[in-house]
Design a protein around this motif. Structure first.
Motif, short mmCIF file in Angstrom:
data_model
loop_
_atom_site.label_atom_id
_atom_site.label_comp_id
_atom_site.label_asym_id
_atom_site.label_seq_id
_atom_site.Cartn_x
_atom_site.Cartn_y
_atom_site.Cartn_z
N UNK A 69 0.86 -1.19 0.00
CA UNK A 69 0.00 0.00 0.00
C UNK A 69 0.90 1.24 0.00
N UNK A 70 0.35 2.37 -0.42
CA UNK A 70 1.16 3.59 -0.50
C UNK A 70 1.65 4.00 0.90
N UNK A 71 0.74 4.01 1.88
CA UNK A 71 1.17 4.38 3.23
C UNK A 71 2.10 3.33 3.82
N UNK A 72 1.87 2.07 3.51
CA UNK A 72 2.75 1.00 4.01
C UNK A 72 4.15 1.09 3.43
N UNK A 73 4.24 1.50 2.18
CA UNK A 73 5.55 1.56 1.52
C UNK A 73 6.29 2.87 1.78
N UNK A 74 5.54 3.97 1.95
CA UNK A 74 6.22 5.28 2.00
C UNK A 74 6.03 6.06 3.29
N UNK A 75 5.15 5.62 4.18
CA UNK A 75 4.87 6.40 5.37
C UNK A 75 5.53 5.83 6.61
N UNK A 76 5.75 6.72 7.59
CA UNK A 76 6.29 6.31 8.89
C UNK A 76 5.41 6.78 10.03
N UNK A 77 4.74 7.91 9.80
CA UNK A 77 4.14 8.66 10.89
C UNK A 77 2.66 8.90 10.60
N UNK A 78 1.81 8.64 11.58
CA UNK A 78 0.36 8.81 11.35
C UNK A 78 0.01 10.26 10.99
N UNK A 79 0.78 11.20 11.49
CA UNK A 79 0.49 12.61 11.21
C UNK A 79 0.94 13.00 9.80
N UNK A 80 1.94 12.33 9.28
CA UNK A 80 2.47 12.65 7.95
C UNK A 80 2.41 11.39 7.10
N UNK A 81 1.18 11.07 6.69
CA UNK A 81 0.98 9.76 6.08
C UNK A 81 0.83 9.80 4.56
N UNK A 82 1.50 10.77 3.95
CA UNK A 82 1.79 10.79 2.50
C UNK A 82 0.62 11.20 1.60
N UNK A 83 -0.57 10.70 1.90
CA UNK A 83 -1.64 10.83 0.91
C UNK A 83 -3.00 10.80 1.58
N UNK A 84 -3.94 11.51 0.97
CA UNK A 84 -5.35 11.50 1.39
C UNK A 84 -6.20 10.85 0.30
N UNK A 85 -7.21 10.11 0.68
CA UNK A 85 -8.22 9.65 -0.28
C UNK A 85 -9.60 9.74 0.34
N UNK A 86 -10.59 10.12 -0.46
CA UNK A 86 -11.97 10.24 0.03
C UNK A 86 -12.44 8.93 0.64
N UNK A 87 -13.22 9.04 1.73
CA UNK A 87 -13.68 7.81 2.39
C UNK A 87 -15.12 7.42 2.02
#
Ligand code: DAT
Ligand code: MG
Length: 135
Positions: free
Chosen positions: A101-119
């Motif tokens: 996943x994008x957050x799994x591959x590129x993110x470290x921090x819940x506050x700076x989690x790379x990307x937003x997508x509509x829910x």
């Protein structure tokens, strides 16, 4: 069902040069980019976008962060675009997001989690209106 979803690469993703990599994941999945803009967003737009979190203790930091640099705002279109883009993106906390996943591959921090997508489809329509006006 063909849908439109709002997706936004956040300032850490833009600063780290991940736009191309992330856009290609959406394209490879079959979700088509129909609008995109690299821009800074106002505090007012940020506060509206994250209005559902205004009572959280991290709200101020969230607004500071999302307005700290350019974002890459996109409309993606395709079959079940909302759920399919959320599955590409992964869970909110990168520590819980699986590899691939994008957050799994590129993110470290819940506050700076790379990307937003509509829910949801409703929120996708609202977010598209907020960021792009009538489309
Ligand atoms: P998502 O972005 O997965 O839809 P959300 O709408 O609940 O998640 O939250 C919006 C953003 O707020 C999220 O991407 C990062 C930030 N956030 C959420 N929970 C947080 C927390 N516990 N601490 C810091 N930032 C948080
Ligand atoms: Mg959300």
């Amino acid at each position: 069902m063909k849908e439109k979803a709002f997706v936004m690469i956040k300032p850490d993703g833009v600063r780290r040069g991940l736009i191309g990599e992330i856009v290609s994941r959406f394209e490879h999945k079959g979700l088509k980019l129909v609008r995109a803009e690299l821009k800074e967003i106002s505090r007012e737009t940020a506060q509206t976008h994250y209005g559902h979190l205004k009572d959280k203790p991290f709200f101020g930091e969230l607004v500071d962060y999302i307005t700290s640099g350019m974002v890459f705002a996109m409309i993606v279109e395709g079959q079940s675009a909302v759920t399919n883009s959320r599955s590409l993106i992964g869970p909110t906390n990168p520590a819980e997001a699986p590899p691939g996943t994008i957050r799994g591959d590129y993110g470290l921090d819940v506050a700076e989690n790379v990307i937003h997508g509509s829910d949801s489809l409703d929120n996708a329509a609202k977010e598209i209106r907020l960021f792009f006006g009538r489309v």
